[in-house]
Motif scaffolding. Structure first.
Motif, PDB file in Angstrom:
ATOM      1  N   TYR A 387       0.831  -1.200   0.000  1.00 31.47           N
ATOM      2  CA  TYR A 387       0.000   0.000   0.000  1.00 31.47           C
ATOM      3  C   TYR A 387       0.871   1.256   0.000  1.00 31.47           C
ATOM      4  CZ  TYR A 387      -3.845  -2.953   1.726  1.00 31.47           C
ATOM      5  OH  TYR A 387      -4.799  -3.923   1.883  1.00 31.47           O
ATOM      6  N   GLU A 391      -3.024   5.017   0.555  1.00 30.10           N
ATOM      7  CA  GLU A 391      -3.789   3.832   0.181  1.00 30.10           C
ATOM      8  C   GLU A 391      -4.525   4.016  -1.146  1.00 30.10           C
ATOM      9  OE1 GLU A 391      -6.232   2.796   3.512  1.00 30.10           O
ATOM     10  OE2 GLU A 391      -4.576   1.775   4.518  1.00 30.10           O
ATOM     11  N   ILE A 394      -2.150   0.487  -4.802  1.00 30.32           N
ATOM     12  CA  ILE A 394      -2.043  -0.829  -4.172  1.00 30.32           C
ATOM     13  C   ILE A 394      -1.519  -1.826  -5.192  1.00 30.32           C
ATOM     14  CG2 ILE A 394      -3.284  -2.692  -3.002  1.00 30.32           C
ATOM     15  CD1 ILE A 394      -5.379  -0.670  -2.169  1.00 30.32           C
TER      16      ILE A 394
END
Length: 502
Positions: A387, A391, A394
């Protein structure tokens, strides 16, 4: 230039299957062009219902290039919308709007079209109505330059007769279960390939695959149902793979799928076998293989003289990033998709000494997983999720070793290889709790354990996060194993990654 020989060949095409190829090869010689291609789009079904091209290279070479072409989105090829514009008339020529700057920056041109001499194209309709568009195209190389006005006038003399021939055989160019262009495409390839629907039924097998089905026991097709069967325990892996694909597609979550999957198994002689499963679900693939997504299954059985080059040919077609590492953990191969992903992300990269690198807080865990893969005789897959701090970026990684016996040569044993498959998700995902509850009857507590495990926490971290004792977490994990039919953490991670949603 005298067109009479070519016109005679045109009228032989309906009765002589080889006349089209002779026509194309004669035209290639006369005009010094690279490729002559006739195609049809059935607008009723929105599929490419016919495709037959002839060039200076072998058919296998062009078929492979066409498959590679399908991995690019439709937007990567600016020629289609201009050619299909209903207001356009006469010959379409791509150099009128595809600039040299675009060609130099286009992966499609640099990696697919230019290497086989397809820089310029001139196309003309032979049939164009609300239901069907049949057209022929003549391609030339960058050195040859586009067709000039006199050459187009010469082709006009042929186009009149081709229109008559195509009209007589219109039924050949319309969609039917037997005339999907993708079927003819894989029939030209030497690798054993089978097309399956998401129910696991065999739709089409090329000649090489028919040979495998006749000689081997690890894969078979049931006579009445046409269901594809693998020997256990791989049959369950295959059926679960199809179920997960169908589940995500029905929920419009196809972007989360690993479009490729590799099942490592052995035949009844103990020899290694690889099954590569590729989901054909992009707009261009649907255009060629039909509207419902199919899975292309390719069988790879390494021989003594076969080594890395054969795997490269398969991996280079993947829409999933593939990195191969040697026993000293140095990267020695990246497929084209991996190179593009690594250029877009800061989560994963390759150092100047060819080592796989990530952020400092995860580097140790990645190194341990790579080392563990080398020591794992069972070749179990390991999974890692990377991550970014926000976030928003990914990466999901699948790590497994490839048995050294798969890469033998006659003179010496090849070293063990680690394969890293990875995909970029771009947004934070959560587990689909309803899916796990419905399919595996998991309780809310078990789903919570799965959610934490899928986000990269080990058992001690799960214990702290869920405020449970370590023994309780282990008890939950055993119950999850039983319900999901998993026997290891790597199997469970594989299952959970297929159930991730936004």
């Amino acid at each position: 230039m005298d067109p009479h020989e070519l016109i005679d060949l045109i009228y032989q095409i309906p009765s002589d299957p080889e006349a089209w190829e002779q026509f194309a090869k004669t035209l290639i010689k006369i005009l010094d062009v690279s490729y002559v291609h006739i195609q049809a789009i059935d607008f009723t079904y929105n599929v490419l219902s016919y495709s037959h091209g002839v060039g200076a290279l072998t058919q296998e070479f062009y078929a492979q290039a066409e498959l590679d072409y399908l991995h690019f989105p439709a937007s990567a090829d600016p020629r289609w919308p201009v050619f299909l514009n209903p207001e356009r008339q006469g010959w379409y020529q791509c150099h009128s709007h595809v600039s040299e700057d675009f060609v130099q920056s286009s992966d499609l041109y640099q990696h697919i079209l230019l290497p086989i001499g397809l820089r310029y194209v001139a196309s003309h309709e032979l049939i164009r109505d609300d239901k069907l568009c049949v057209f022929w195209s003549i391609s030339t190389s960058a050195a040859r330059k586009p067709l000039n006005a006199n050459e187009l006038k010469f082709l006009d003399q042929l186009t009149v007769h081709l229109k008559r021939m195509v009209s007589i055989q219109r039924h050949m160019y319309e969609f039917s279960a037997q005339s999907i262009a993708g079927y003819a495409l894989i029939d030209k390839l030497p690798q054993p390939i089978m097309l399956l629907n998401l129910s696991g039924q065999a739709v089409h097998s090329n000649e090489a695959m028919q040979g495998v089905l006749a000689q081997e026991r690890f894969i078979s097709i049931q006579d009445e149902s046409k269901l594809t069967q693998l020997i256990e325990p791989y049959a369950r892996q295959l059926s679960e793979h199809f179920y997960h694909i169908e589940f995500l597609l029905r929920r419009s979550l196809s972007d989360q799928l690993f479009h490729e999957r590799c099942i490592q198994m052995s035949n009844d002689r103990g020899e290694p076998v690889y099954l590569f499963l590729s989901l054909l679900a992009t707009d261009q693939e649907k255009l060629v293989f039909g509207t419902r997504p199919l899975v292309m299954l390719t069988v790879y059985q390494p021989k003594e003289a076969a080594h890395y080059a054969q795997l490269y040919q398969i991996f280079d077609r993947f829409k999933t990033g593939v990195i191969l590492l040697s026993e000293n953990l140095q990267v020695f191969y990246q497929n084209a998709f991996a190179q593009r992903l690594l250029a877009q992300t800061e989560l994963l990269g390759v150092s100047h000494n060819q080592l796989l690198k990530t952020s400092a807080d995860v580097q140790g865990k990645l190194n341990n997983m790579l080392t563990s893969a080398l020591q794992d005789a069972e070749k179990n897959e390991q999974h890692l999720i990377l991550y970014s701090q926000a976030e928003r970026d990914i990466l999901t990684l699948q790590i497994s070793a490839m048995d050294s016996s798969d890469l033998q040569r006659a003179d010496h044993q090849m070293p063990k290889v680690i394969a890293v498959f990875f995909k970029q998700l771009n947004q934070k995902r959560e587990l689909e709790a309803g899916y796990l509850k419905q399919l595996y009857q998991l309780t809310p507590s078990e789903i919570q354990i799965c959610r934490l495990f899928a986000n990269g926490l080990d058992l001690n971290e799960i214990s702290e996060q869920a405020n449970l004792t370590l023994s309780t977490v282990r008890t939950y994990l055993k119950q999850i194993y039983v319900k999901t039919h998993c026997t290891s953490q790597s199997e469970l991670m594989k299952l959970l990654m297929s159930a991730m949603i936004e």
